[in-house]
Design a protein around this motif. Structure first.
Motif, mmCIF file in Angstrom:
data_model
loop_
_atom_site.group_PDB
_atom_site.id
_atom_site.type_symbol
_atom_site.label_atom_id
_atom_site.label_comp_id
_atom_site.label_asym_id
_atom_site.label_seq_id
_atom_site.Cartn_x
_atom_site.Cartn_y
_atom_site.Cartn_z
ATOM 1 N N UNK A 1 0.854 -1.184 0.000
ATOM 2 C CA UNK A 1 0.000 0.000 0.000
ATOM 3 C C UNK A 1 0.893 1.239 0.000
ATOM 4 N N UNK A 2 0.283 2.390 -0.172
ATOM 5 C CA UNK A 2 1.049 3.631 -0.136
ATOM 6 C C UNK A 2 0.121 4.800 0.151
ATOM 7 N N UNK A 3 0.719 5.884 0.632
ATOM 8 C CA UNK A 3 0.018 7.159 0.739
ATOM 9 C C UNK A 3 0.357 7.953 -0.510
ATOM 10 N N UNK A 4 -0.657 8.277 -1.288
ATOM 11 C CA UNK A 4 -0.480 9.038 -2.523
ATOM 12 C C UNK A 4 -1.160 10.390 -2.358
ATOM 13 N N UNK A 5 -0.482 11.443 -2.818
ATOM 14 C CA UNK A 5 -0.964 12.810 -2.667
ATOM 15 C C UNK A 5 -1.133 13.439 -4.048
ATOM 16 N N UNK A 6 -2.183 14.234 -4.212
ATOM 17 C CA UNK A 6 -2.430 14.915 -5.483
ATOM 18 C C UNK A 6 -1.285 15.862 -5.815
ATOM 19 N N UNK A 7 -0.962 15.950 -7.083
ATOM 20 C CA UNK A 7 0.159 16.791 -7.520
ATOM 21 C C UNK A 7 -0.007 18.254 -7.131
ATOM 22 N N UNK A 8 -1.238 18.708 -6.926
ATOM 23 C CA UNK A 8 -1.440 20.115 -6.559
ATOM 24 C C UNK A 8 -0.847 20.434 -5.191
ATOM 25 N N UNK A 9 -0.526 19.390 -4.406
ATOM 26 C CA UNK A 9 0.090 19.600 -3.089
ATOM 27 C C UNK A 9 1.585 19.297 -3.099
ATOM 28 N N UNK A 10 2.149 19.119 -4.278
ATOM 29 C CA UNK A 10 3.573 18.756 -4.367
ATOM 30 C C UNK A 10 4.434 19.854 -3.738
ATOM 31 N N UNK A 11 5.380 19.424 -2.937
ATOM 32 C CA UNK A 11 6.275 20.360 -2.267
ATOM 33 C C UNK A 11 5.760 20.864 -0.926
ATOM 34 N N UNK A 12 4.500 20.541 -0.613
ATOM 35 C CA UNK A 12 3.894 21.038 0.634
ATOM 36 C C UNK A 12 3.773 19.958 1.701
#
Length: 498
Positions: A221-232
């Motif tokens: 499994x993994x935690x995936x984050x939307x690209x709009x939050x990249x760097x945050x």
């Protein structure tokens, strides 16, 4: 030779030039394509731009069945029955498509590299088969890589090897798996590891006795984050205010997400919103902005990277190396009525898990389970998950062979950790988990996790399962002593004040 494809293929079938399952596979493919075309025709009304958009959304959802089931649930069948009655596609045309499809299936299976992997002696012992209470089985699954042993056992022949004609049935959500289990619509099921405990104790549903027979996968499994939050997003504290998807409340995903967030001082019930999302619908919701991130089973983490929509923040193996995720399960009632069939079915899945645990077998497995009838995903996405050679969406190419692994042994310490977290987080908000579990951790685990049976079957297969049933579990932020789960909960709350 007849010129009509239907008559020609019928003649060739009589000559024995087709694999026995070619027509079945072709029909399922033809029906799926027909359903898709009917849907596009009625919804898009000839608008090519709208058709492309709808087609992309279907692809993101993992297929038309998943997208439509997520949107309309049981009404999907009514829609397609009505649509098919008004379709201009004739029965003859449909049969022709099946005939041509069967030819393509057979040609594909005969092509170089199309042979099935060697799974050893596939001769079925007639005496064993004679003892089976039933051989025609339906096993429900969610289209995720966690279900690899259950899925691959059909196309690669592990069920057949143990005298079973088992068909895997794709389900749209974990709620549907639970409801189908209670309704007796399936013989056995792919379940999240906490589900048999929750269902047996009546958490989240009416009480229904289910046994966890073997573990399907560890890690994965993994935690995936939307690209709009990249760097945050660097750590758990950065998720404050997020809407985060998990596949089901009673899942390792939800419990591991809560474990991780709490270490950053985030109260999972106040500082974020955790929302159940069917895995096939996760990317579409991420793209639409309905959720900011998710802790999901693969291949949907890797698919988000593949689509350029998200990045992998953390693999769950980094939160708990070799943690359990999904499992093979069956009801108490079904096991009691079919004890020999149950052992044969569990044995075939344990053998498949052993086969999948070997890195050299995974590329071939990825090809087998990527197909439309199973995961319906690009093979390169599934292979990236199974081999651990993948891009993380942050510009890194990683090689992590145990990103997902397969060990069917159901440790009792797994059951105790799961139970401890059900008590800690009180997901129903009524204290029922504490009442049902507190002080009875070992009793609950040994009743539901069939560790001794799994060991016995694995030993018969030549595998070397452990003799112990408990072990200290080392997680990223603490250690879990299965002998003291109540103390573990107290220490967690004291340390993080959550």
């Amino acid at each position: 030779m007849p010129s009509d494809p239907v008559e020609m293929v019928d003649d060739l079938a009589k000559m024995g030039l087709y694999k026995p399952d070619a027509f079945t596979i072709a029909q399922s493919i033809s029906e799926a394509e027909l359903r898709k075309q009917l849907f596009l025709k009625i919804v898009c009304k000839g608008d090519s731009k709208r058709e492309r958009l709808v087609g992309d959304l279907i692809q993101l959802a993992g297929g038309l069945d998943q997208a439509f089931a997520a949107a309309f649930g049981p009404k999907a069948g009514d829609f397609f029955r009505d649509a098919q009655r008004t379709s201009s596609v004739t029965r003859r045309e449909f049969l022709r498509n099946i005939a041509v499809g069967a030819a393509l299936v057979t040609l594909t299976n005969c092509a170089p590299g199309g042979n099935k992997p060697d799974i050893g002696d596939t001769n079925v012992d007639p005496e064993l088969t004679a003892k089976l209470e039933k051989t025609e089985l339906k096993v429900g699954f969610i289209p995720i890589t966690c279900a690899t042993p259950i899925i691959m056992s059909e196309p690669l022949g592990f069920y057949k090897k143990h005298g079973l004609n088992a068909k895997v049935v794709k389900m749209p959500s974990w709620g549907a798996v639970r409801d189908s289990a209670i309704a007796g619509e399936l013989d056995a099921y792919h379940m999240l590891a906490p589900m048999p405990i929750a269902m047996t104790l009546g958490l989240g549903s009416s009480s229904f006795g289910v046994k966890l027979a073997s573990i399907e996968n560890i890690n994965g499994q993994a935690i995936t984050v939307a690209n709009r939050h990249k760097g945050k997003v660097k750590g758990p504290a950065d998720f404050k205010g997020f809407v985060i998807g998990v596949p089901f409340p009673y899942s390792m995903h939800n419990l591991l997400l809560r474990y991780y967030l709490a270490t950053g001082g985030i109260d999972p019930d106040k500082d974020v919103k955790i929302r159940p999302v069917p895995p096939p619908d996760s990317i579409a919701q991420l793209v639409a902005g309905d959720i900011d991130a998710y802790l999901m089973p693969d291949p949907f983490n890797q698919r988000a990277v593949f689509e350029g929509e998200g990045f992998i923040h953390k693999l769950t193996k980094d939160l708990w190396p070799n943690h359990p995720c999904c499992a093979f399960a069956a009801s108490d009632e079904w096991i009691d009525a079919n004890p020999n069939t149950f052992r044969a079915l569990n044995k075939s899945i344990i053998e498949a898990a052993g086969y999948a645990s070997k890195a050299e077998n995974r590329p071939e497995i990825a090809k087998a389970i990527s197909e439309r009838a199973f995961l319906n995903q690009p093979t390169e996405v599934v292979e990236a998950v199974l081999t651990g050679k993948f891009d993380d969406g942050n510009g890194q190419t990683l090689d992590i062979p145990d990103r997902i692994d397969f060990d069917p042994y159901p440790w009792q310490s797994f059951a105790n950790w799961i139970s401890s977290q059900l008590v800690r987080w009180d997901l129903q908000g009524d204290g029922k988990a504490k009442t049902a579990i507190d002080g009875k951790y070992d009793e609950v685990g040994k009743d539901i996790f069939l560790t001794d049976v799994a060991r016995e079957l694995a030993t018969e297969l030549g595998q070397t399962p452990p003799d112990e049933i408990y072990k200290t579990e080392t997680l990223a932020f603490d250690e879990f002593d299965p002998a003291n789960p109540a103390q573990y909960i107290e220490e967690q709350i004291k340390k993080y004040d959550v």
